[in-house]
Design an enzyme around this catalytic site. Structure first.
Site, PDB file in Angstrom:
ATOM      1  N   GLY A 155       0.797  -1.229   0.000  1.00 28.15           N
ATOM      2  CA  GLY A 155       0.000   0.000   0.000  1.00 28.15           C
ATOM      3  C   GLY A 155       0.823   1.269   0.000  1.00 28.15           C
ATOM      4  N   CYS A 156       0.225   2.342   0.515  1.00 23.56           N
ATOM      5  CA  CYS A 156       0.786   3.685   0.449  1.00 23.56           C
ATOM      6  C   CYS A 156       1.947   3.882   1.421  1.00 23.56           C
ATOM      7  CB  CYS A 156      -0.300   4.695   0.779  1.00 23.56           C
ATOM      8  SG  CYS A 156      -1.850   4.461  -0.106  1.00 23.56           S
ATOM      9  N   GLY A 157       2.593   5.037   1.316  1.00 23.04           N
ATOM     10  CA  GLY A 157       3.637   5.416   2.254  1.00 23.04           C
ATOM     11  C   GLY A 157       3.216   6.646   3.031  1.00 23.04           C
ATOM     12  N   ARG A 203       6.094   3.055  -2.970  1.00 25.48           N
ATOM     13  CA  ARG A 203       4.811   2.848  -2.309  1.00 25.48           C
ATOM     14  C   ARG A 203       3.692   3.634  -2.992  1.00 25.48           C
ATOM     15  NH1 ARG A 203       3.975   0.717   2.620  1.00 25.48           N
ATOM     16  NH2 ARG A 203       5.736  -0.364   3.563  1.00 25.48           N
TER      17      ARG A 203
END
Length: 375
Positions: free
Chosen positions: A9-11, A38
Site C-alpha cells: 500500500g501507500c507510504g 509505495r
C-alpha cells in the site's frame, strides 16, 4: 527466481518538534520520496503546522477550484459568511500537466445580515461555524473543494509523486513545527487532486496507509451529525470522525484510539472488570466510529501528532525519537535517511496510540494562548 517486493500500500511519514522549532519541508519531502515505490504517481501530499505565524488568529482556507465559475461562486459565498483578512493564489511553480487552481483565504466568522441569522451564529463557536462553511462548499458548490481549514496550518496535495507535488506547491519554502506526508497507491478509489491525502477538517489532518473497509458504516454514522462525505475516498471519514469525537464529544486521543482500533471481543472478555466495562461501553456507544480494515494513520492536529495502527497491525508504522523531535513513517529507512543517531526507534503494537505534544511553552509561542485546543 524473480524477487517481487510487496509494496503493502501507500507510504506515510510525519515529523514534529515538541519545542515548536520550525523547519523547512525539505526533510519530510526527502523521507516520503525515499518511499517512492509505495506510490504510483496518482496522489501525494503534505500537511504543515505553524506555517502562517502572521495570520495565526485566522482560519486558513486552502481551496481547490476546477474553474473560474467555481471560484466566483465560492468567493461570493465567503463574502457573505466571513471576514476575509487576506486572500490570493497559493504560491506554485509551473507544471505541464492540467491542474486545478489553488487559493488561500485567511478568514474569521462574522455575523450575518438578518437578525435571526445573526442570533443563530452568535450562539455557535467559531470552529462550528467554519465546519458548516466547509461542509456547504464541498457539497453544494460545483468544482470547489476546501482541502484544509485550520488555523496556522495548511494542506498541499494533488496528483503526482511526492517530489512533484512538493515542487509544485514550493513546500521547501515553508517552515513548520509539524509535517506529515503521503505517497498514494489508490486501490478502490479514484486518483484525483481532491482525493489525494492528507484529508483535513479544521485543525485535523490525516494521512493513511491501507483501506477503511468500514467506510459505509462510518459514513452513515457521520451523516447523523451533519458531516458530508464528498471527496470520494475512504480516508475522509477518519478526519471527520476525529473532529466529531475530539472537538464535539471532548474525548481524549487515547480514548479515540480505543474506539478506532478496539481489541477483539474475545480479548475484551479476558480483561479485568474495569477495563472490560470501558471497552464494552465504547463499543456500544461508538460502534459506528470503529475503523475496520488494514490501516496505519498519522494525524496532525493543533499542538501535536498522533499515530495509530489497526487492531491486528496489518500495515506498518515505525516511530523514532531524537531529542525534542518525534518521527513516524511506514519504513525505518525513511526516518534514518533524515535523522541520524536516534535516541529510540520502535514499532508500536497493534492499536497502541503514539501521541507527541508541543510543550506548554511551545504551544503558547506558536498559538499565542496557554489554553490548549486540538483544533
Amino acid at each position: 527466481m524473480e524477487l517481487v517486493k510487496d509494496i503493502s500500500g501507500c507510504g506515510i511519514a510525519g515529523y514534529i518538534n515538541t519545542d515548536g522549532e520550525r523547519i523547512s519541508g525539505k526533510d519530510i519531502v526527502d523521507a516520503i520520496t525515499l518511499m517512492r515505490d509505495r506510490g504510483n504517481g496518482l496522489g501525494a501530499g503534505f500537511a504543515a503546522y505553524g506555517i502562517y505565524p502572521d495570520f495565526k488568529e485566522f482560519y486558513a482556507l486552502h481551496i481547490m477550484y476546477d474553474d473560474e465559475i467555481a471560484r466566483k461562486n465560492t468567493e461570493e459565498y465567503l463574502e457573505r459568511k466571513v471576514h476575509i483578512e487576506q486572500h490570493g493564489g497559493m504560491p506554485t511553480r509551473p507544471i505541464k500537466k492540467k491542474r486545478p487552481m489553488f487559493f488561500v483565504y485567511f478568514v474569521q466568522p462574522r455575523e450575518q445580515s438578518t437578525k435571526a441569522e445573526s442570533e443563530e451564529f452568535r450562539l455557535e463557536e467559531a470552529d462550528e461555524f467554519i465546519f458548516k462553511l466547509v461542509m456547504f462548499i464541498n457539497e453544494n458548490i460545483d468544482g470547489a473543494f476546501v482541502i484544509s481549514s485550520g488555523r496556522n496550518m495548511g494542506v498541499f496535495k494533488g496528483v503526482g509523486f511526492p517530489d512533484e507535488i512538493a515542487n509544485f506547491f514550493r513546500v521547501d519554502e515553508y517552515k513548520a513545527f509539524c509535517w506529515t506526508a503521503h505517497n498514494r497507491f489508490p486501490t478502490n478509489t479514484p486518483g484525483w487532486w481532491g482525493g489525494a491525502h492528507p484529508f483535513s477538517l479544521l485543525g485535523f489532518s490525516v494521512v493513511h496507509n491501507g483501506e477503511i473497509s468500514s467506510y459505509g458504516a462510518n459514513k452513515r454514522y457521520l451523516e447523523m451529525f451533519g458531516y458530508k462525505c464528498t471527496q470520494k475516498t475512504d480516508t475522509e471519514v477518519v478526519a471527520y470522525l476525529l473532529d466529531l469525537l475530539v472537538r464535539k464529544h471532548n474525548l481524549p486521543l487515547n480514548i479515540v484510539a480505543k474506539i478506532f482500533a478496539p481489541p477483539l471481543w474475545s480479548e475484551i472478555e479476558l480483561m479485568d472488570e474495569e477495563e472490560k466495562e470501558l471497552y464494552k461501553t465504547l463499543r456500544m456507544v461508538y460502534g459506528g466510529a470503529m475503523l475496520n480494515g488494514p490501516f496505519s494513520i498519522i494525524v496532525g492536529f493543533k499542538g501535536g501528532m498522533f499515530g495509530l495502527n489497526d487492531r491486528i497491525k496489518l500495515r506498518p508504522l515505525v516511530v523514532a525519537k531524537k531529542g525534542s523531535s518525534v518521527y513516524m513513517a511506514s519504513e525505518e529507512s525513511a526516518i534514518r535517511f533524515v535523522a541520524r543517531d536516534l535516541d529510540e526507534i520502535y514499532m508500536p503494537k497493534a492499536g497502541e496510540p503514539v501521541i507527541a505534544m508541543l510543550t506548554d511553552e511551545a504551544y503558547e509561542k506558536v498559538y499565542g494562548s496557554k489554553e490548549r485546543s486540538y483544533v
